[in-house]
Enzyme design. Sequence first.
Site, short mmCIF file in Angstrom:
data_model
loop_
_atom_site.label_atom_id
_atom_site.label_comp_id
_atom_site.label_asym_id
_atom_site.label_seq_id
_atom_site.Cartn_x
_atom_site.Cartn_y
_atom_site.Cartn_z
N ASP A 253 72.98 48.51 55.63
CA ASP A 253 71.59 48.38 54.23
C ASP A 253 71.62 47.43 53.82
O ASP A 253 72.81 47.29 53.49
CB ASP A 253 71.08 49.92 53.66
CG ASP A 253 71.14 50.63 54.08
OD1 ASP A 253 70.54 50.99 55.74
OD2 ASP A 253 71.26 51.87 54.30
N1 URA Z 1 74.71 54.28 55.92
C1 URA Z 1 73.66 54.25 55.24
O1 URA Z 1 73.71 54.96 55.07
N2 URA Z 1 73.71 52.93 55.11
C2 URA Z 1 74.81 52.11 55.48
O2 URA Z 1 75.00 50.60 55.12
C3 URA Z 1 75.19 52.10 56.39
C4 URA Z 1 75.85 53.33 56.42
#
Ligand code: URA
Length: 233
Positions: free
Chosen positions: A103
């Site tokens: 993310d």
């Molecule tokens: N899980 C998440 O919620 N975000 C990420 O960036 C990676 C794994």
Amino acid sequence: MRIDKFLVSQGVGTRREVQQLVKNGSVKVNDIAVKKPNAKVIPEKDVIFVNGKKISYMKNIYIVMNKPAGVISATEDKSERTVIDILPDNLKRKDLFPAGRLDKDTTGLLIITDDGDFAHRILSPKKHVNKRYLAVLSGDVTDEMIVNFKNGIKFNDGTLCKPAKLTVQDNRSIAEVVISEGKFHQVKKMFITQGLEVLKLKRLQIGGFVLPSELCEGDCRLMSEDEIVGIFS
Ligand code: URA
């Protein structure tokens, strides 16, 4: 392939830097110094040294990045900066993409490559390549949550996650999670089902490969062959 192009493709330097190395006589092909940047080499066959160091030929490129917050895991975007945009010039080349998504606000280990088969191997849930994350949470992890993660978390929409390993140390609002799949926002959504919010998330490990401690956020470097093999061992 031209020697200068070959050396750039193996991460030795920028086009200008490697041309200078060639002109200086620092580059040897099969024990003979080549002085012309347009001299031709056969990467699979020729033995190439730069300043006495052998350059092992890698057809594809694998870059490890400590992804900073604020950039997106995409190849291009109209309004946001991507992990490809922040690569240094000497590592930029065509066809690179992030092998998996973190993310925008997640930091840590991201591998950028031009090898689609490799990306499939580390991403496919069937290949069981574990990913380990460090999460700073809005509250404490209970023993019940640890059991729930182990049994497989069910999202509110009914999606079932594979068993995950959740561990805490003395401070129970900081946890490590190991998952073997990569559903959208997976870690954050797993904690939401337990009434906790993920305040910070960092990926520490993919398979057998741990984020190198010398890489600060935003830094990246080429991976060695051993490191790439180490992911799967
Ligand atoms: N899980 C998440 O919620 N975000 C990420 O960036 C990676 C794994």
